[in-house]
Design an enzyme around this catalytic site. Structure first.
Site, PDB file in Angstrom:
ATOM      1  N   PHE A  61       0.558  -1.373  -0.268  1.00  0.00           N
ATOM      2  CA  PHE A  61       0.114  -0.131  -0.234  1.00  0.00           C
ATOM      3  C   PHE A  61       0.668   1.157  -0.063  1.00  0.00           C
ATOM      4  CE2 PHE A  61       0.519  -0.028   4.647  1.00  0.00           C
ATOM      5  CZ  PHE A  61       1.184   0.801   4.734  1.00  0.00           C
TER       6      PHE A  61
ATOM      7  N   LYS B 218      -1.356  -7.623  -8.640  1.00  0.00           N
ATOM      8  CA  LYS B 218      -1.944  -7.369  -8.121  1.00  0.00           C
ATOM      9  C   LYS B 218      -1.741  -6.065  -7.303  1.00  0.00           C
ATOM     10  CE  LYS B 218      -2.217  -8.835  -3.954  1.00  0.00           C
ATOM     11  NZ  LYS B 218      -3.172  -7.270  -2.882  1.00  0.00           N
TER      12      LYS B 218
ATOM     13  N   GLU C   4      -4.668  -3.756  -2.314  1.00  0.00           N
ATOM     14  CA  GLU C   4      -6.642  -3.915  -2.451  1.00  0.00           C
ATOM     15  C   GLU C   4      -6.268  -2.699  -1.436  1.00  0.00           C
ATOM     16  OE1 GLU C   4      -4.803  -6.639   0.929  1.00  0.00           O
ATOM     17  OE2 GLU C   4      -4.689  -5.819  -0.957  1.00  0.00           O
ATOM     18  N   ARG C   5      -5.703  -1.829  -0.567  1.00  0.00           N
ATOM     19  CA  ARG C   5      -6.097  -0.853   0.101  1.00  0.00           C
ATOM     20  C   ARG C   5      -5.607   0.733  -0.833  1.00  0.00           C
ATOM     21  NH1 ARG C   5      -6.377  -2.620   5.149  1.00  0.00           N
ATOM     22  NH2 ARG C   5      -4.814  -3.939   5.813  1.00  0.00           N
TER      23      ARG C   5
ATOM     24  N   CYS D   5       9.631   1.929   3.438  1.00  0.00           N
ATOM     25  CA  CYS D   5      10.508   0.441   3.538  1.00  0.00           C
ATOM     26  C   CYS D   5      11.349   1.730   3.885  1.00  0.00           C
ATOM     27  CB  CYS D   5      10.372  -0.472   2.408  1.00  0.00           C
ATOM     28  SG  CYS D   5      10.719   0.116   1.137  1.00  0.00           S
TER      29      CYS D   5
ATOM     30  N   GLU E 177       9.094  -3.475  14.028  1.00  0.00           N
ATOM     31  CA  GLU E 177       8.905  -2.431  12.326  1.00  0.00           C
ATOM     32  C   GLU E 177       8.114  -1.345  12.990  1.00  0.00           C
ATOM     33  OE1 GLU E 177       8.963  -1.536   7.573  1.00  0.00           O
ATOM     34  OE2 GLU E 177       7.885  -3.451   7.900  1.00  0.00           O
TER      35      GLU E 177
END
Length: 520
Positions: free
Chosen positions: A171, A195, A198-199, A303, A403
């Protein structure tokens, strides 16, 4: 009602259509060059993180739709692999031009669905665009080698595409990560089933439209949606030869193990805990400004976000000034002109970060700046967490071990550079590490001894440009070949080595005849 927990910021709910307003738009699938309304029974709500307004609903693609996407990609590969490298290069040039022309539209989608401030959303697009631009150099990347190994005998290698490949995106970079994946796959002659998260799938759908606009053939890029079922399909279907993933540890390990068990190549970028070592001889103004931006920008949801600052010796006296700089950052909605950081992606992600902050206090660390109670008047329902600074932490504390993935900086004090290096190297992650110093000797020692894949010297977020590759290591990466650049091309291709013999004495050296040919 099913609760999905594959991704680390779950749970979230999967809704039946009857529970949703008929006026809400539904994100479409992109299969064989067409935008298709899914026949899915289950959908996931996408909410604006600043307002909680439902932006769209994302279908859990049906098995039939997933199969059609893979079939479309497999059929398209037969022709796409035979296109010349110059034709694919031309498509990359056209695509980069289209992305640049639609940058504001892509960034707007990112702000609405992911919550970044507008300038940072444009940066998201730009860093992905640079990968597309680098793929205009695909004619160089695809070159092989040739050697005359004996008289009249040559051995040479050629680089060929794998076939259908899949990308599973996170996301936090709705444009950049898809652009790490499918342009490299397509430029090397593969077809792709992607893909998006989905957010926040909107940016990927806009990129699909741009691919259509520049004439990338139907089936070469396909986009499907969903969570568990979609991931399971992409990691097991026999037509898919390789899987790329960026995201959290839990999902990444699952995807890597499942994909490799089914005989696929897999590259998986996982979690991170990026450190910056600050020496007393550093340029204080530069170091503190750089750390503040790298720790709190994008609400810490990178990240490569800087999550741990290791202050060596007297550099620890600078921590109060770092707090002052962090207090000056403005937390607001992404479209607000002076906003420095926006909301976190979901209420669940926000709550998790708050619990980790509380754990630091409970375990004896000092909260020099606590952003948990921040109020953003214009957006009272937003998932906002203000910049937070945890001081005098230890490596045993949960705030260090986990994290956090929020605008939270953990500060640790040590006496020497050797102690700082030991601390960084003992961490299980290896995405990136930085040092701030004016000493060339200290910088060289750090560069040589630090165990991290991407190293910054007076640079807080050392993400390489696409002519290099993203080279996280240790617990931050699973696989053998990294993302984009030369490594990305290697991941999406395989070598074929040919040995041929054409003897000179077999050449037909007869003189040409000039008489009228006759038929016998």
């Amino acid at each position: 009602m099913k609760i999905l927990t594959l991704y680390k910021h779950a749970p979230y709910k999967l809704h039946r259509p009857a529970q949703l307003s008929r006026s809400l738009s539904t994100t479409k699938l992109f299969i064989n060059g067409e935008f298709i309304e899914s026949q899915a029974a289950d959908h996931i709500e996408v909410r604006n993180p600043a307002t909680q307004q439902v932006v769209t609903r994302v279908p859990q693609s049906t098995m039939q739709e997933l199969d059609e996407a893979a079939r479309s990609a497999s059929m398209a590969f037969r022709e796409w692999r035979r296109t010349s490298v110059l034709s694919r290069q031309r498509k990359m040039l056209d695509l980069q031009h289209a992305i640049r022309a639609h940058m504001d539209q892509l960034a707007t989608s990112i702000v609405n669905e992911q919550g970044k401030v507008f300038s940072d959303a444009k940066g998201d697009v730009m860093r992905g665009l640079q990968v597309v631009e680098d793929m205009a150099n695909i004619t160089h990347y695809m070159q092989g080698n040739k050697l005359e190994v004996s008289s009249d005998m040559d051995t040479y290698s050629v680089r060929e595409p794998l076939g259908v490949v899949a990308g599973i995106c996170p996301f936090n970079f709705p444009a950049m990560i898809p652009l790490w994946m499918f342009p490299v796959a397509l430029a090397t002659g593969n077809t792709c089933v992607l893909k998006p998260s989905e957010r926040d799938p909107g940016a990927a759908m806009l990129l699909a439209r741009l691919c259509n606009d520049v004439g990338i053939p139907p089936g070469v890029l396909n986009i499907v949606h969903g969570a568990h079922d979609t991931v399971n399909f992409l990691t097991s279907d026999s037509r898919i030869r390789a899987v790329s993933f960026v995201g959290g540890d839990r999902a990444g390990k699952y995807i890597y193990e499942r994909a490799t068990q089914h005989g696929k190549r897999c590259q998986a970028n996982l979690g991170a805990k990026n450190h910056a070592i600050v020496l007393p001889d550093a340029n204080k103004e530069h170091a503190l400004n750089a750390i503040s931006g790298a720790a709190f920008g994008a609400a810490g949801q990178r990240c490569m976000a800087l999550s741990v600052a290791v202050f060596v010796g007297k550099a620890q006296d600078w921590v109060p000034e770092l707090v002052t700089r962090a207090q000056q950052l403005r937390v607001d909605g992404g479209f607000e002109a002076d906003a420095d950081l926006g909301p976190m992606i979901t209420p669940e992600a926000l709550q998790r970060a708050k619990l980790l902050i509380q754990s630091a206090s409970d375990e004896g660390a000092r909260l020099l700046l606590d952003g948990r109670d921040i109020k953003v008047p214009k957006y009272p329902y937003g998932n906002f967490l203000g910049p937070t600074i945890i001081d005098q932490a230890t490596t045993q504390m949960q705030c260090y071990q986990e994290e956090i993935f929020g605008p939270v900086l953990t500060c640790i004090h040590v006496d020497t550079l050797d102690q700082a290096l030991d601390l960084v190297n003992a961490n299980r992650y290896g995405n990136g590490a930085s040092i701030f110093t004016r000493s060339g000797a200290s910088a060289r020692k750090f560069q040589s001894e630090v165990e991290a894949g991407q190293v910054g010297i007076n640079v807080p977020i050392p993400v390489p440009l696409p002519m290099f590759s993203f080279t996280g290591n240790k617990g931050s990466f699973l696989g053998d070949t990294n993302f984009y650049g030369r490594s990305g091309v290697n991941f999406y291709t395989q070598l074929k080595t040919v040995t041929s013999l054409w003897r000179k004495q077999d050449a037909d050296d007869r003189q040409a005849t000039v008489h009228m040919p006759t038929i016998h």
